[in-house]
Design a protein around this motif. Structure first.
Motif, PDB file in Angstrom:
ATOM      1  N   GLU A  37       4.114   5.547  -5.199  1.00 17.27           N
ATOM      2  CA  GLU A  37       4.105   5.582  -6.664  1.00 17.27           C
ATOM      3  C   GLU A  37       3.092   6.595  -7.172  1.00 17.27           C
ATOM      4  O   GLU A  37       3.360   7.336  -8.112  1.00 17.27           O
ATOM      5  CB  GLU A  37       3.790   4.198  -7.226  1.00 17.27           C
ATOM      6  N   TYR A  38       1.938   6.634  -6.541  1.00 18.89           N
ATOM      7  CA  TYR A  38       0.904   7.584  -6.951  1.00 18.89           C
ATOM      8  C   TYR A  38       1.356   9.010  -6.689  1.00 18.89           C
ATOM      9  O   TYR A  38       1.176   9.886  -7.533  1.00 18.89           O
ATOM     10  CB  TYR A  38      -0.400   7.284  -6.193  1.00 18.89           C
ATOM     11  N   ASP A  39       1.983   9.234  -5.517  1.00 21.29           N
ATOM     12  CA  ASP A  39       2.501  10.572  -5.208  1.00 21.29           C
ATOM     13  C   ASP A  39       3.589  10.970  -6.192  1.00 21.29           C
ATOM     14  O   ASP A  39       3.629  12.114  -6.658  1.00 21.29           O
ATOM     15  CB  ASP A  39       3.050  10.621  -3.778  1.00 21.29           C
TER      16      ASP A  39
ATOM     17  N   THR B 127       0.832  -1.200   0.000  1.00 23.47           N
ATOM     18  CA  THR B 127       0.000   0.000   0.000  1.00 23.47           C
ATOM     19  C   THR B 127       0.863   1.244   0.000  1.00 23.47           C
ATOM     20  O   THR B 127       0.607   2.194  -0.741  1.00 23.47           O
ATOM     21  CB  THR B 127      -0.933   0.001   1.237  1.00 23.47           C
ATOM     22  N   THR B 128       1.900   1.233   0.845  1.00 18.72           N
ATOM     23  CA  THR B 128       2.806   2.384   0.895  1.00 18.72           C
ATOM     24  C   THR B 128       3.464   2.595  -0.453  1.00 18.72           C
ATOM     25  O   THR B 128       3.559   3.719  -0.931  1.00 18.72           O
ATOM     26  CB  THR B 128       3.872   2.174   1.986  1.00 18.72           C
ATOM     27  N   ASN B 129       3.899   1.507  -1.080  1.00 16.83           N
ATOM     28  CA  ASN B 129       4.518   1.639  -2.398  1.00 16.83           C
ATOM     29  C   ASN B 129       3.538   2.207  -3.407  1.00 16.83           C
ATOM     30  O   ASN B 129       3.908   3.039  -4.235  1.00 16.83           O
ATOM     31  CB  ASN B 129       5.047   0.290  -2.883  1.00 16.83           C
ATOM     32  N   ARG B 130       2.289   1.757  -3.327  1.00 15.20           N
ATOM     33  CA  ARG B 130       1.291   2.289  -4.251  1.00 15.20           C
ATOM     34  C   ARG B 130       1.063   3.766  -4.002  1.00 15.20           C
ATOM     35  O   ARG B 130       0.958   4.550  -4.933  1.00 15.20           O
ATOM     36  CB  ARG B 130      -0.020   1.521  -4.121  1.00 15.20           C
ATOM     37  N   VAL B 131       0.988   4.144  -2.709  1.00 13.53           N
ATOM     38  CA  VAL B 131       0.793   5.555  -2.371  1.00 13.53           C
ATOM     39  C   VAL B 131       1.989   6.367  -2.831  1.00 13.53           C
ATOM     40  O   VAL B 131       1.845   7.435  -3.420  1.00 13.53           O
ATOM     41  CB  VAL B 131       0.553   5.719  -0.848  1.00 13.53           C
TER      42      VAL B 131
ATOM     43  N   TYR C 136       3.888   9.878  -9.187  1.00 11.12           N
ATOM     44  CA  TYR C 136       3.184  10.109 -10.449  1.00 11.12           C
ATOM     45  C   TYR C 136       2.576  11.507 -10.469  1.00 11.12           C
ATOM     46  O   TYR C 136       2.720  12.248 -11.445  1.00 11.12           O
ATOM     47  CB  TYR C 136       2.106   9.041 -10.628  1.00 11.12           C
ATOM     48  N   LEU C 137       1.904  11.888  -9.367  1.00 11.29           N
ATOM     49  CA  LEU C 137       1.311  13.234  -9.297  1.00 11.29           C
ATOM     50  C   LEU C 137       2.384  14.311  -9.346  1.00 11.29           C
ATOM     51  O   LEU C 137       2.208  15.343 -10.000  1.00 11.29           O
ATOM     52  CB  LEU C 137       0.473  13.375  -8.026  1.00 11.29           C
ATOM     53  N   ASP C 138       3.507  14.060  -8.652  1.00  8.19           N
ATOM     54  CA  ASP C 138       4.607  15.020  -8.690  1.00  8.19           C
ATOM     55  C   ASP C 138       5.141  15.166 -10.105  1.00  8.19           C
ATOM     56  O   ASP C 138       5.444  16.278 -10.562  1.00  8.19           O
ATOM     57  CB  ASP C 138       5.734  14.595  -7.742  1.00  8.19           C
TER      58      ASP C 138
END
Length: 171
Positions: free
Chosen positions: A74-76, A68-72, A78-80
């Motif tokens: 990765e998503y962060d 979950t942390t990795n997904r978060v 990605y947003l950055d």
């Protein structure tokens, strides 16, 4: 039963708790983590066992937390990256506008320089024309002045030299 699949009784014996305790934990699990039933019995696979142990506090849910942390993360990231790309796009647009303005200014400067050169050429041509018009009259005036000077000098010379020559002869 196979090694990977367990019943509630087998898990309760393994963990040293009652079957009712395992039943309570299963009812408290979220629907996505609830094990499958075959008939009236739950058949627990390794993932179901892990979820029950995590709910009991026996195991840590590090793996899912890490996932979950990795997904978060990765998503962060990605947003950055999207924000950085948008910022770079804006910078590129601004630079293109500045480039267009600079090109326009350069074109204007070149046109003005060409106009200045044409004006200078026209002025030089006019000056040459004016000099050509004034040159003959100036040459005539110079000739007249030089002729007057020579005529004025020659009578004085004629008068002075003859007296001197006469005076020298008479002495």
């Amino acid at each position: 039963m196979s090694e990977n699949l367990k019943t509630i009784r087998e898990l309760a014996e393994e963990l040293g708790v009652s079957k009712q305790r395992i039943q309570q934990i299963i009812t408290n699990l979220s629907p996505s983590k609830t094990p499958n039933k075959e008939g009236n019995r739950y058949i627990l696979n390794s993932r179901d066992v892990h979820n029950i142990k995590v709910s009991m506090g026996i195991e840590n849910d590090n793996k899912s937390t890490i996932e979950t942390t990795n997904r978060v993360v990765e998503y962060d990231v990605y947003l950055d990256l999207i924000d950085v790309i948008k910022e770079k796009d804006n910078q590129i647009k601004n630079l293109l506008e500045v480039q267009k303005q600079t090109q326009n200014l350069l074109d204007q400067q070149q046109r003005l320089a060409l106009q200045d050169k044409q004006l200078l050429d026209e002025y030089k041509a006019e000056i040459k024309d004016l000099q050509a018009l004034t040159s003959p009259s100036q040459n005539i005036e110079r000739d007249n002045v030089s002729q007057k000077e020579t005529t004025e000098e020659s009578p004085q010379n004629k008068k002075w030299w003859p007296f001197r020559k006469r005076g020298q002869k008479n002495d």
